[in-house]
Design a protein around this motif. Structure first.
Motif, mmCIF file in Angstrom:
data_model
loop_
_atom_site.group_PDB
_atom_site.id
_atom_site.type_symbol
_atom_site.label_atom_id
_atom_site.label_comp_id
_atom_site.label_asym_id
_atom_site.label_seq_id
_atom_site.Cartn_x
_atom_site.Cartn_y
_atom_site.Cartn_z
ATOM 1 N N GLY A 64 3.021 -39.421 46.808
ATOM 2 C CA GLY A 64 2.698 -38.000 46.716
ATOM 3 C C GLY A 64 1.202 -37.787 46.596
ATOM 4 N N ALA A 65 0.653 -36.950 47.467
ATOM 5 C CA ALA A 65 -0.793 -36.704 47.473
ATOM 6 C C ALA A 65 -1.118 -35.289 47.030
ATOM 7 C CB ALA A 65 -1.362 -36.977 48.867
ATOM 8 N N GLY A 66 -0.402 -34.824 45.998
ATOM 9 C CA GLY A 66 -0.763 -33.566 45.371
ATOM 10 C C GLY A 66 -1.819 -33.792 44.296
ATOM 11 N N ILE A 67 -2.006 -32.808 43.442
ATOM 12 C CA ILE A 67 -3.053 -32.911 42.419
ATOM 13 C C ILE A 67 -2.842 -34.123 41.524
ATOM 14 C CG2 ILE A 67 -3.989 -31.836 40.335
ATOM 15 C CD1 ILE A 67 -3.728 -29.188 41.564
ATOM 16 N N SER A 68 -1.614 -34.327 41.043
ATOM 17 C CA SER A 68 -1.377 -35.425 40.105
ATOM 18 C C SER A 68 -1.594 -36.771 40.783
ATOM 19 C CB SER A 68 0.024 -35.334 39.506
ATOM 20 O OG SER A 68 1.011 -35.342 40.521
ATOM 21 N N GLY A 69 -1.115 -36.913 42.017
ATOM 22 C CA GLY A 69 -1.286 -38.181 42.719
ATOM 23 C C GLY A 69 -2.727 -38.496 43.019
ATOM 24 N N LEU A 70 -3.485 -37.488 43.441
ATOM 25 C CA LEU A 70 -4.899 -37.703 43.762
ATOM 26 C C LEU A 70 -5.706 -38.022 42.511
ATOM 27 C CD1 LEU A 70 -5.290 -34.824 46.356
ATOM 28 C CD2 LEU A 70 -5.289 -37.280 46.857
ATOM 29 N N ARG A 71 -5.409 -37.348 41.409
ATOM 30 C CA ARG A 71 -6.129 -37.625 40.173
ATOM 31 C C ARG A 71 -5.779 -39.013 39.645
ATOM 32 N NH1 ARG A 71 -10.554 -38.114 37.566
ATOM 33 N NH2 ARG A 71 -10.381 -37.886 35.296
ATOM 34 N N CYS A 72 -4.499 -39.396 39.747
ATOM 35 C CA CYS A 72 -4.087 -40.731 39.331
ATOM 36 C C CYS A 72 -4.823 -41.789 40.150
ATOM 37 C CB CYS A 72 -2.581 -40.881 39.503
ATOM 38 S SG CYS A 72 -1.935 -42.469 38.978
ATOM 39 N N ALA A 73 -4.897 -41.581 41.474
ATOM 40 C CA ALA A 73 -5.608 -42.529 42.346
ATOM 41 C C ALA A 73 -7.071 -42.641 41.947
ATOM 42 C CB ALA A 73 -5.477 -42.073 43.794
ATOM 43 N N ASP A 74 -7.690 -41.538 41.625
ATOM 44 C CA ASP A 74 -9.099 -41.526 41.206
ATOM 45 C C ASP A 74 -9.303 -42.417 39.979
ATOM 46 O OD1 ASP A 74 -11.695 -40.924 40.467
ATOM 47 O OD2 ASP A 74 -11.336 -38.803 40.095
ATOM 48 N N VAL A 75 -8.465 -42.233 38.965
ATOM 49 C CA VAL A 75 -8.590 -43.013 37.737
ATOM 50 C C VAL A 75 -8.382 -44.508 38.022
ATOM 51 C CG1 VAL A 75 -7.576 -43.439 35.460
ATOM 52 C CG2 VAL A 75 -7.940 -41.087 36.247
ATOM 53 N N VAL A 108 4.186 -48.686 40.887
ATOM 54 C CA VAL A 108 4.424 -47.499 41.705
ATOM 55 C C VAL A 108 4.417 -46.275 40.791
ATOM 56 C CG1 VAL A 108 6.086 -46.240 43.132
ATOM 57 C CG2 VAL A 108 5.733 -48.688 43.509
ATOM 58 N N VAL A 109 3.697 -45.226 41.209
ATOM 59 C CA VAL A 109 3.643 -43.965 40.473
ATOM 60 C C VAL A 109 4.279 -42.882 41.329
ATOM 61 C CG1 VAL A 109 2.191 -42.263 39.312
ATOM 62 C CG2 VAL A 109 1.491 -44.678 39.369
ATOM 63 N N LEU A 110 5.359 -42.289 40.835
ATOM 64 C CA LEU A 110 6.041 -41.196 41.535
ATOM 65 C C LEU A 110 5.460 -39.868 41.075
ATOM 66 C CD1 LEU A 110 8.611 -41.096 43.504
ATOM 67 C CD2 LEU A 110 8.036 -43.302 42.513
ATOM 68 N N THR A 111 4.805 -39.133 41.969
ATOM 69 C CA THR A 111 4.277 -37.813 41.618
ATOM 70 C C THR A 111 5.017 -36.711 42.365
ATOM 71 O OG1 THR A 111 2.559 -37.709 43.335
ATOM 72 C CG2 THR A 111 2.018 -38.907 41.312
#
Length: 478
Positions: free
Chosen positions: A16-27, A250-253
């Motif tokens: 998932g490339a929504g807000i939570s997924g993108l922020r998780c990837a950043d961290v 794996v992170v499910l967003t």
């Protein structure tokens, strides 16, 4: 002596490339992880980019942490705070005097704030069957005593005004759990709007992932196979095309609604407590309808004093299009700063009304879509100041509507809420938020956010950040 073999970077898949997924990837990228993002759509952005023109509200408690507000300020994205004025039309279509509208609205929000406090202090003893509406109805009698006509009418008005709570959570106030009303307390904060679009904010959120992660679009995940123990094997992800990939974590967003409908995608099955949480927490059905006119006729002569929002309570004058008397609410987008003003009113619709409207226009050509929606909403906007039948300025130029509940990837709804009958909402959130670290599986999204930001874009951002941090800390400890 041979040099020690360099340990490869842990590889994390974010679904998932929504807000939570993108922020998780950043961290995760900041901590040196390899990150691959699978996104089922043809674009990144998730629900944040499903708004017509990007316009969306943002609530926050003054002084509290709010990353989206902070990003708006950092990116010079203009914010709007609504004035305290409001218009309230009675069920007969009569406009309440401003003083009475303000007084009753203040009373209602005072009662709702009391409900939050009561819920948090006495939740253990509150019956699961009790609703927020039950509390409001009881308090209205206490705060507006008497049996004279004015008292009876004021109690009726406040009760009808309370129905607009549904525009915050996506379901009627009578279905909002009183026991867990405190989990909705973020709705009591200051109301702000982003005046333009999320573009600059989204660029700031997405840039680290675009620069450092591998992003695969149109990659729909259909199966996630987790090991029985962390050290036994990696976690695998299977896509709709039958491709299988292995990762360290794996992170499910994905939205809660998607999780509800895809529990069988997890092999072996998720722990029972997590499954219960996914089942118990509800998904709101909130939609938006934007109606744009040639000019903001309703503000003529009123300058900046037109109400920030307008309510039509239990309308009894539109029986042909609205026999159920669903209440209506708009936000006045002509109130923005001069450079961002637009002659647009934004209707928030929820529950059965939103389902009706979404079904009414589903698959219709543009002309019919316009005609159907104009027929439904005209009884309300025609009561606004300066409306004249047949006048060009009073005929909508365009009508846009969202269809979240028809979108599988949006989880067929909007955001999480907590309805009458739920037994342990806080425990349900915590269970999903905890995830299955021992099986290399994690969850993020607005439904796993800190309690004060559940169901918000800020909450989605904070949840992604929290999971990324937890994964990084776990690897530090190894």
């Amino acid at each position: 002596m041979a040099a020690p073999e360099k340990k490869s970077q842990p590889h994390v898949c974010v679904v998932g490339a929504g807000i939570s997924g993108l922020r998780c990837a950043d961290v995760l990228l900041q901590h040196g992880f390899q990150v691959t993002i699978f996104e089922a759509r043809e674009r990144i952005g998730g629900r944040i980019l499903t708004q017509p023109e990007g316009l969306t509200p943002m609530k926050h408690a003054t002084g509290g942490k709010h990353p989206i507000r902070d990003l708006a300020i950092a990116t010079s994205t203009p914010l709007h705070t609504w004035n305290s004025h409001q218009n309230i039309y009675t069920s007969s279509g009569t406009l309440l005097p401003k003083a009475k509208a303000a007084s009753l609205s203040t009373l209602l929000w005072d009662i709702i704030e009391e409900a939050f406090e009561y819920s948090e202090a006495h939740g253990a003893s509150i019956p699961e069957t009790a609703s927020l509406y039950d509390f409001i109805a009881e308090k209205v009698i206490e705060k507006i005593p008497g049996d004279d006509e004015t008292a009876r009418e004021d109690r009726k008005l406040v009760s009808e005004m309370s129905e607009m709570w549904g525009a915050y959570v996506g379901h009627p106030v009578s279905r909002q759990s009183l026991k867990f009303a405190w989990l909705e307390e973020c709705c009591g904060g200051e109301e702000m709007f982003i005046e333009t679009t999320y573009e600059s904010i989204f660029e700031a959120i997405s840039k680290p992932a675009l620069d450092g992660a591998v992003i695969q679009l149109k990659k729909r995940v259909t199966k996630i196979t987790t090991p029985e123990a962390r050290n036994s094997s990696k976690i695998s992800v299977t896509t709709e095309e039958g491709q299988k990939f292995e990762f360290d974590e794996v992170v499910l967003t994905t939205p809660l609604g998607w999780l509800k409908r895809n529990k069988a995608a997890f092999q072996p099955a998720l722990p029972e407590r997590i499954l219960q949480g996914m089942e118990n927490i509800s998904v709101g059905i909130l939609e938006k309808v934007y109606i744009t006119f040639p000019t903001a006729f309703w503000t003529e002569g009123l300058e900046d004093n037109f109400a920030g929002y307008t309510n039509w309570l239990s309308p009894a004058y539109a029986s042909d299009t609205n026999p159920h008397q669903w209440p209506q609410e708009i936000w006045n987008l002509a109130a923005f700063s001069p450079e961002n003003r637009r002659p647009t009113i934004l209707f928030y619709i929820y529950g059965d009304c939103s389902t009706y409207i979404t079904t009414l226009v589903r698959g219709k050509a543009d002309a019919e879509h316009y005609t159907l929606l104009d027929a439904f909403f005209k009884p309300y906007y025609s009561l606004l100041p300066n409306f004249e039948e047949g006048k060009a300025e009073c005929k909508p130029k365009a009508i846009l509507s969202t269809e979240w509940q028809k979108d599988e990837l949006n989880g067929n709804g909007s955001y999480c809420n907590f309805q009458v009958g739920i037994k342990d909402a806080a425990g349900d959130v915590k269970a999903i938020r905890e995830g299955c670290p021992e099986r290399r599986l994690w969850f993020a999204g607005e439904h796993t956010a800190p309690f004060e930001e559940l169901g918000t874009a800020a909450g989605a951002y904070m949840s992604g950040e929290a999971v990324g941090t937890r994964i990084a800390e776990k690897y530090k400890a190894i």
